[in-house]
Design a protein around this motif. Structure first.
Motif, PDB file in Angstrom:
ATOM      1  N   PHE A 332      41.005  36.333  44.979  1.00 27.75           N
ATOM      2  CA  PHE A 332      40.107  38.003  44.559  1.00 27.75           C
ATOM      3  C   PHE A 332      41.312  38.250  46.204  1.00 27.75           C
ATOM      4  O   PHE A 332      40.048  38.470  46.768  1.00 27.75           O
ATOM      5  CB  PHE A 332      39.543  38.647  44.305  1.00 27.75           C
ATOM      6  CG  PHE A 332      39.561  39.681  43.537  1.00 27.75           C
ATOM      7  CD1 PHE A 332      39.997  40.996  44.365  1.00 27.75           C
ATOM      8  CD2 PHE A 332      38.342  40.400  42.785  1.00 27.75           C
ATOM      9  CE1 PHE A 332      39.964  42.009  44.125  1.00 27.75           C
ATOM     10  CE2 PHE A 332      39.153  41.540  42.155  1.00 27.75           C
ATOM     11  CZ  PHE A 332      39.519  42.446  42.664  1.00 27.75           C
ATOM     12  N   THR A 334      41.282  41.550  48.968  1.00 22.96           N
ATOM     13  CA  THR A 334      41.229  43.081  49.125  1.00 22.96           C
ATOM     14  C   THR A 334      41.141  43.612  50.566  1.00 22.96           C
ATOM     15  O   THR A 334      41.715  42.634  51.141  1.00 22.96           O
ATOM     16  CB  THR A 334      39.574  43.197  49.404  1.00 22.96           C
ATOM     17  OG1 THR A 334      38.325  42.840  50.310  1.00 22.96           O
ATOM     18  CG2 THR A 334      38.784  43.673  47.596  1.00 22.96           C
ATOM     19  N   ALA A 343      35.707  45.683  44.221  1.00 28.10           N
ATOM     20  CA  ALA A 343      35.854  44.596  44.140  1.00 28.10           C
ATOM     21  C   ALA A 343      34.678  43.880  43.352  1.00 28.10           C
ATOM     22  O   ALA A 343      35.109  42.560  42.549  1.00 28.10           O
ATOM     23  CB  ALA A 343      36.266  43.516  45.261  1.00 28.10           C
ATOM     24  N   LEU A 361      36.159  35.382  44.750  1.00 24.65           N
ATOM     25  CA  LEU A 361      36.079  36.692  45.352  1.00 24.65           C
ATOM     26  C   LEU A 361      36.082  36.909  47.390  1.00 24.65           C
ATOM     27  O   LEU A 361      35.999  35.225  47.665  1.00 24.65           O
ATOM     28  CB  LEU A 361      35.317  38.037  45.425  1.00 24.65           C
ATOM     29  CG  LEU A 361      35.228  39.085  46.421  1.00 24.65           C
ATOM     30  CD1 LEU A 361      36.745  39.495  46.506  1.00 24.65           C
ATOM     31  CD2 LEU A 361      34.039  39.698  46.098  1.00 24.65           C
ATOM     32  N   LEU A 386      43.700  43.538  45.714  1.00 25.59           N
ATOM     33  CA  LEU A 386      42.980  45.372  46.115  1.00 25.59           C
ATOM     34  C   LEU A 386      43.525  45.988  47.242  1.00 25.59           C
ATOM     35  O   LEU A 386      42.433  45.728  47.739  1.00 25.59           O
ATOM     36  CB  LEU A 386      41.621  45.405  45.120  1.00 25.59           C
ATOM     37  CG  LEU A 386      41.105  46.870  45.203  1.00 25.59           C
ATOM     38  CD1 LEU A 386      41.577  47.787  43.684  1.00 25.59           C
ATOM     39  CD2 LEU A 386      39.575  46.636  45.111  1.00 25.59           C
TER      40      LEU A 386
END
Ligand code: ATP
Ligand code: MG
Length: 429
Positions: A332, A334, A343, A361, A386
């Protein structure tokens, strides 16, 4: 310490830490062979030298320089088996197994060749072989090749191996071709290395198998056997290919695949990998319609393959290492503080919604581009993005890293639903 005795070079002890994996691979082999209707045959490790000389051919690497041959106390020349097919055929003839019958046989055990030991090449090594005797093919050729494919698949090796295929034609077609080839090499004799000079008269087809880089150009321009097949062999080879294609087994035709043993005719194949360096062949086989007769039996069509278990084990270990590294499924990434804050929550939504997924993350900042690189390096299948744009639109972007698929943007609230609905993601979950 000087009176310590060590094992013979190239003959390995398999220690308790290794035997569990060996047993599991051997079990997979036995189970798969059995599901294809193959039965075990157990053969002696020693044979009369003549068995191999007659079967494999005197002008082959094995018989010329790799056999462990000795005189026993009765002055009889015996040889530790360098391969299994010759013994299997000898036993089949001796016990009348091939008399008007079809046999599907397998064996597994140590074999011996006097070679220079290195990774994947030993002086005692294990082979598992399968032999189908009594059928002309090409249906049985396809079935046997599919069996080898199934074994490799069960061991998780399919992504790491390629099937190479060739036809050596009938022995008559091969003789005609041999003349053509010898003429070609004689015309270019100054380019032949020492080994090939020697093979020119004894076993010219083996020159095609040379690994010497200086010979590759000469070999590439040589006439190929596949262009000089007899009609029946060409038909046989064509049908085999249609069967493999309909079974959805990919293969590559390699016109230079000749195999090191004299007894092959028509179909020959090898499973090769780039994972093991120079010792890249993990399984090799082919049709040997003349062998039963050559060893004193009635003419009987047959074919088989042998797998080198050390090489298989090396691959299984390597693959296991690859898959054991704690690879994430989802990485993930960001852009900016606000996205990161959200997030934490979104990553947890994914973890809760799909409890089996490993979700990383990204922490430690950096540009989106850099984070993307990290995602790729992590081995993850999916990257979730994101960015500022997504944040504004309450969306999240998603891309598969190992398959070609355009990046998609979806509403954050729909993420789990979306993942469940799409087959590509369900597979990963
Ligand atoms: P290579 O070209 O690697 O010498 P080969 O053509 O001599 O192989 P085969 O006689 O076809 O080998 O034997 C079948 C399989 O047995 C090979 O594909 C390989 O996996 C394995 N094998 C052969 N020789 C050895 C060896 N000395 N040590 C370990 N495995 C071996
Ligand atoms: Mg060899």
């Amino acid at each position: 310490m000087s009176n310590l005795i060590n094992a013979i070079r190239g003959m390995n002890d398999l220690l308790p830490s290794e035997t569990a994996l060996w047993q599991s691979v051997e079990q997979t082999l036995r189970d798969t062979l059995s599901t294809f209707g193959y039965q075990e045959i157990r053969l002696p490790i020693l044979e009369k030298t003549e068995v191999f000389e007659r079967a494999i051919g005197k002008a082959t690497d094995i018989v010329e320089k790799e056999m462990y041959t000795f005189l026993d106390r009765n002055n009889e020349s015996l040889t530790l088996r360098p391969e299994g097919t010759a013994s299997c055929v000898r036993a089949g003839i001796e016990h009348g197994l091939f008399y008007n019958q079809v046999q599907r046989l397998w064996y597994m055990g140590p074999h011996f060749r006097y070679e220079r030991p290195q990774k994947g090449r030993y002086r005692q090594f294990y082979q598992c072989g399968a032999e189908a005797v009594g059928l002309e093919g090409p249906d049985i050729d396809a079935e046997l090749i599919l069996l080898s494919a199934k074994i490799l698949d069960k061991l998780g090796l399919t992504p790491y191996v390629t099937l190479q295929l060739n036809s050596l034609g009938s022995s008559v077609a091969r003789l005609t071709y041999r003349e053509l080839l010898v003429n070609y090499f004689i015309q270019n004799q100054n380019q032949l290395d020492e080994d090939s000079q020697r093979r020119l008269m004894t076993n010219p087809l083996r020159i095609l198998d040379s690994k010497n880089p200086d010979m590759q150009k000469l070999i590439a321009n040589a006439p190929t056997l596949i262009d000089h097949l007899d009609l029946e062999s060409a038909e046989h080879f064509g049908k085999l290919q249609t069967y493999l294609t309909s079974a959805e087994l990919p293969y590559k035709i390699n016109p230079y695949l000749v195999r090191g043993l004299d007894y092959y005719s028509r179909t020959v194949f090898e499973w090769v990998t780039t994972e093991l360096g120079a010792q890249g062949t993990v399984c090799a086989g082919g049709r040997y319609d003349g062998l039963v007769e050559q060893l004193g039996g009635k003419r009987t069509p047959a074919l088989g393959f042998a797998m080198g278990l050390e090489r298989i084990l090396l691959m299984v270990q390597q693959v296991a290492k690859k898959s054991m590294i704690n690879k994430p499924d989802v990485y993930f990434i960001t852009e900016g503080e606000d996205a990161l804050k959200l997030a934490f929550k979104l990553a947890d939504t994914v973890r809760n919604g799909m409890p089996k997924l490993r979700v990383i993350l990204h922490c430690g900042g950096g540009s989106l581009k850099n984070q993307f690189k990290k995602a790729d390096k992590s081995g993850a299948e999916v990257v979730l993005i994101l960015g500022e744009q997504e944040l504004k639109e309450k969306k999240i972007s998603l891309k598969l890293l190992r398959k070609s698929m355009p990046q998609v943007s979806i509403l954050q609230d729909d993420l789990i639903k979306y993942l469940y609905a799409r087959e590509e993601f369900r597979d990963i979950c």
